[in-house]
Motif scaffolding. Structure first.
Motif, mmCIF file in Angstrom:
data_model
loop_
_atom_site.group_PDB
_atom_site.id
_atom_site.type_symbol
_atom_site.label_atom_id
_atom_site.label_comp_id
_atom_site.label_asym_id
_atom_site.label_seq_id
_atom_site.Cartn_x
_atom_site.Cartn_y
_atom_site.Cartn_z
ATOM 1 N N ARG A 123 0.851 -1.186 0.000
ATOM 2 C CA ARG A 123 0.000 0.000 0.000
ATOM 3 C C ARG A 123 0.887 1.237 0.000
ATOM 4 O O ARG A 123 1.803 1.356 0.824
ATOM 5 N N SER A 124 0.642 2.144 -0.933
ATOM 6 C CA SER A 124 1.486 3.336 -1.025
ATOM 7 C C SER A 124 1.358 4.218 0.203
ATOM 8 O O SER A 124 2.330 4.834 0.642
ATOM 9 N N VAL A 170 -5.326 1.375 -2.418
ATOM 10 C CA VAL A 170 -5.237 -0.014 -2.817
ATOM 11 C C VAL A 170 -3.801 -0.483 -2.692
ATOM 12 O O VAL A 170 -2.863 0.309 -2.626
ATOM 13 N N ILE A 171 -3.653 -1.816 -2.645
ATOM 14 C CA ILE A 171 -2.323 -2.418 -2.632
ATOM 15 C C ILE A 171 -1.950 -2.716 -4.071
ATOM 16 O O ILE A 171 -2.673 -3.428 -4.773
ATOM 17 N N LEU A 225 -4.919 -4.972 -4.988
ATOM 18 C CA LEU A 225 -5.766 -5.577 -3.973
ATOM 19 C C LEU A 225 -6.531 -4.464 -3.268
ATOM 20 O O LEU A 225 -5.922 -3.541 -2.722
ATOM 21 N N LEU A 226 -7.866 -4.547 -3.289
ATOM 22 C CA LEU A 226 -8.696 -3.541 -2.654
ATOM 23 C C LEU A 226 -9.041 -3.962 -1.230
ATOM 24 O O LEU A 226 -8.955 -5.135 -0.869
ATOM 25 N N ASP A 227 -9.440 -2.973 -0.411
ATOM 26 C CA ASP A 227 -9.757 -3.272 0.985
ATOM 27 C C ASP A 227 -10.972 -4.169 1.131
ATOM 28 O O ASP A 227 -11.142 -4.824 2.162
ATOM 29 N N ASP A 228 -11.859 -4.190 0.117
ATOM 30 C CA ASP A 228 -13.023 -5.080 0.210
ATOM 31 C C ASP A 228 -12.682 -6.514 -0.157
ATOM 32 O O ASP A 228 -13.560 -7.367 -0.216
#
Length: 767
Positions: free
Chosen positions: A291-292, A300-301, A326-329
């Motif tokens: 993750r930035s 997002v990752i 990769l999203l948090d959901d």
């Protein structure tokens, strides 16, 4: 002078004050003693008896933890620790099944905080714990039922402002170790443990919704191999940060080989969020993402995956790379992905973008593939392998671009795209070019706007292939060779059509259902064809059209009409399964009217260059479809030839020479008409009434002509056919009539004529 002073006495008021002070001290000491006795009694009560469970559970229900708590009792240990016995934690508002339990929890309070009415901890120990997660949703393929985290041990102690944490547990064959330190922003970690219990309660409700892919990965992790998971905790109780490291020997997770996996997670808003991921496997396989801005919940990752020389379940891949998000959901996006197939990348490429949505249990995306699907046979299902094996590609790989969607429960796969290919074979039929819109589901393969090109011909239309019911629904138009078109549909239809010859341009339409199983019960296909130079063997019609109806293993050719050898051709053919034996039988009725006998005889050994005449023929026959001119064929028919120079053909040339020797000038006369009826059987034709008529002589014959060309016939020649002198001449020659009887033998290519009744001496004249 010595003076003696008198002794002074205290006043009465001073004596009273002293007594009061002494009384107060006595009262305080007495009170302290009583308090000590009460405290000792309370200590002994808490030590020996403990807090009653009714009182304790009522107090636990008042805690705002997001869960329902229950315990057997609370005791005080000689070391001054409070010990909670058999704690059970249920989802809020439910006592059906606990998701967390501990046999014993011991904690040391800060007793000085009790004076201010607050409860602060100095240390905590938990033993004999277990975390129970509900089983996955019902699935016949699931190997993992209820998830249990056993042998939980937790140690929490305050050291110089930080809380030191040590914990251990086991999940199946995996051992879990937790260590770290959390900064305490307050003396009591109130928010942390309470909110953690709420997170555990939420986790129990989310576990059954785990997607098919993650569920299988978790099953593999928990049920196979020896794995150690190490978790390091930092941050605060309110916002803890977890560093998770999964250590294992080389193993397979979700069907994929993995050597090492690391992940960093952060807890925010009562949920765990992934901040970084690092997975390594054999063949240089590497997934890395981070993750930035870890503090940004919406970020997002982002990262990449790459590998070199990877073998996955028997399929070989030379290189691969792509970007991942990769999203948090929990959703995952893979974009700009490229994979080269084959050990050295020579077997084609695959470009694709993928979106995985675990909340919907879906995997979707787009693709652009340029490789032979047979190279991925180890990764395909049985139905997919069945389809792939119908194709055989040489050097030119097919290209397939489209979209796909896969759901986990129920497991469904949908693929739709445009497929093009060149120089390949389908069901053994060579094809120059192919273009088709392909749609695939679990049970159907649909080929729409389909166009196959071979040479100057093509096939277009639509085919719906039922992969489970083993049937093909076809609607095709073709100018390709009919045998090739039939082969594209199925082997049985190809065998039936291949019994016919198609030497000229052909146009064909086919519509209906073909049952590809052995029983053919659902076959109902109508095929309409028209073309040139089509027929059976070398008996070809100049032009013809027919309708073929395939129905439940039977084939019926109707409306067969055309022109052959200058005459009119008509017929019908039935092909049906034999009641005994493996081969189907045919029943055919064919008629040819007013055909040019010279055209029929041209190029045949029994015909001559001067052959003329018009031919009329009708045949009805039945036999095995694999051996039309075999011994099993039976039937009958009739034949008429008008105005033919029959005695001038090589077949009758021997007879003409014999007649010339018997009666000079009688041979090679004009014979104009031939007619007979015949029976078909035992591998040939038999006639008893062959009549060859002319103006000077006529002949009667009986005998056999076999399909292999052998002949055995008895022939009688009669002088003059008609005219005023015919009867008178036959009367004069009646005594020597027997001299005009002959035997025809040999073959059609080499006929042999012999007189039957000449004396031996005269017979030598003919040798």
């Amino acid at each position: 002078m010595l003076q003696i002073r008198p002794k002074k006495t205290k006043p009465h008021s001073q004596t009273t004050t002293s007594r009061r002070i002494l009384g107060f001290i006595h009262a305080v000491l007495h009170g302290l003693w009583s308090l000590a006795v009460l405290l000792l009694a309370a200590f002994l009560f808490l030590w020996i008896v403990g807090v009653p469970s009714v009182v304790l559970n009522a107090a636990l229900q008042r805690l705002e933890t997001g869960a329902t708590l229950a315990a057997d009792g609370l005791r005080l240990t000689p070391r001054g620790e409070l010990r909670l016995e058999r704690l059970l934690v249920y989802p809020e508002g439910s006592f059906d099944q606990p998701f967390l339990r501990f046999d014993e929890i011991s904690f040391s309070p800060d007793y000085r905080s009790l004076a201010s009415g607050r409860f602060h901890l100095r240390s905590l120990r938990a033993e004999g714990g277990a975390l129970f997660l509900p089983p996955f949703q019902a699935s016949t393929e699931s190997r993992l039922g209820r998830i249990e985290v056993n042998n939980i041990r937790i140690s929490l102690a305050r050291r110089t402002g930080d809380w030191q944490i040590l914990a251990a547990a086991s999940i199946g064959s995996m051992s879990l170790r937790v260590s770290g330190a959390l900064r305490a922003e307050t003396a009591e970690p109130t928010v942390g443990p309470r909110s953690w219990l709420a997170s555990f309660a939420q986790l129990t409700s989310q576990t059954p919704k785990l997607g098919e892919g993650p569920r299988r990965v978790l099953e593999d992790i928990l049920l196979t191999g020896t794995t150690e998971a190490q978790i390091e905790i930092t941050g605060t109780f309110q916002e803890p940060e977890f560093f998770v490291q999964l250590i294992s020997t080389p193993r397979t997770v979700g069907g994929f080989p993995v050597d090492r996996a690391e992940a960093r997670l952060v807890r925010k808003n009562r949920r765990l969020a992934l901040t970084s991921l690092d997975i390594r496997g054999p063949g240089g396989f590497h997934i890395q993402a981070s993750r930035s801005d870890p503090s940004d919940d919406g970020a997002v990752i982002r990262g990449f995956f790459a590998f070199d020389r990877l073998t996955y379940q028997g399929a070989e891949f030379a290189q691969g790379s792509g970007q991942i998000e990769l999203l948090d959901d929990g959703s995952m996006l893979a974009s700009r992905c490229e994979v080269r197939l084959g050990a050295t990348g020579q077997r084609g490429t695959a470009l694709f973008d993928v979106v995985w949505q675990p909340d919907r249990n879906t995997l979707s995306g787009s693709f652009d593939l340029n490789f032979d699907p047979n190279d991925l046979a180890p990764l395909l299902t049985s139905n997919q392998i069945k389809i792939a094996r119908r194709f055989a590609f040489s050097n030119s790989m097919p290209r397939f671009a489209g979209v796909f969607l896969r759901t986990a429960r129920p497991t469904n796969l949908f693929i739709h795209g445009h497929l093009t290919a060149s120089r390949f074979e389908y069901r053994g039929v060579p094809v120059d070019d192919m273009e088709v819109t392909l749609t695939y589901t679990n049970h159907w393969l649909i080929l729409d706007n389909w166009r196959f090109t071979r040479g100057r011909g093509f096939t277009s239309g639509r085919m719906d292939i039922d992969l489970d019911g083993r049937q093909v629904i076809a609607n095709l138009y073709s100018t390709m060779h009919p045998v090739d078109v039939a082969g594209l549909i199925g082997d049985q239809l190809r065998k039936a059509v291949s019994q016919w010859s198609f030497d000229g341009p052909t146009e064909m339409r086919a519509a209906g259902v073909v049952d590809t199983s052995a029983r053919h019960d659902r076959t109902d296909l109508t095929l309409e064809a028209r073309g040139e130079r089509m027929g059976r063997g070398d008996w070809l019609a100049d032009s013809a059209s027919f309708t073929l109806h395939a129905w439940k293993g039977r084939y019926v050719v109707t409306n067969f009409a055309g022109r052959a050898f200058g005459g009119q051709l008509q017929g019908n053919v039935w092909v049906e399964p034999a009641y005994a034996g493996p081969e189907p039988r045919f029943i055919a009725t064919i008629s040819l009217t007013n055909a040019d006998f010279a055209a029929i005889a041209r190029g045949r050994s029994w015909a001559g260059e001067t052959t003329t005449g018009r031919l009329h023929l009708a045949v009805t026959a039945t036999g095995l479809i694999s051996d039309v001119l075999g011994p099993a064929t039976r039937g009958d028919g009739w034949l008429v030839i008008e105005q033919g120079e029959l005695l001038r053909t090589p077949l009758f040339g021997g007879l003409s020479e014999l007649l010339s020797r018997l009666v000079p000038g009688l041979g090679f006369v004009s014979q104009t008409d031939l007619e007979c009826t015949f029976l078909i059987g035992d591998g040939g034709l038999r006639t008893d009434d062959l009549q060859l008529s002319g103006d000077v002589i006529s002949m009667r014959a009986r005998g056999d002509i076999e399909f292999d060309g052998r002949i055995r016939m008895d022939v009688q020649v009669v002088l003059m056919r008609r005219g005023p002198l015919a009867a008178f001449l036959r009367l004069l020659t009646f005594p020597v009539t027997k001299l005009f009887e002959f035997r025809l033998s040999g073959t059609l290519e080499n006929p042999q004529w012999r007189p039957l009744n000449l004396p031996k001496e005269l017979f030598l004249l003919f040798d």
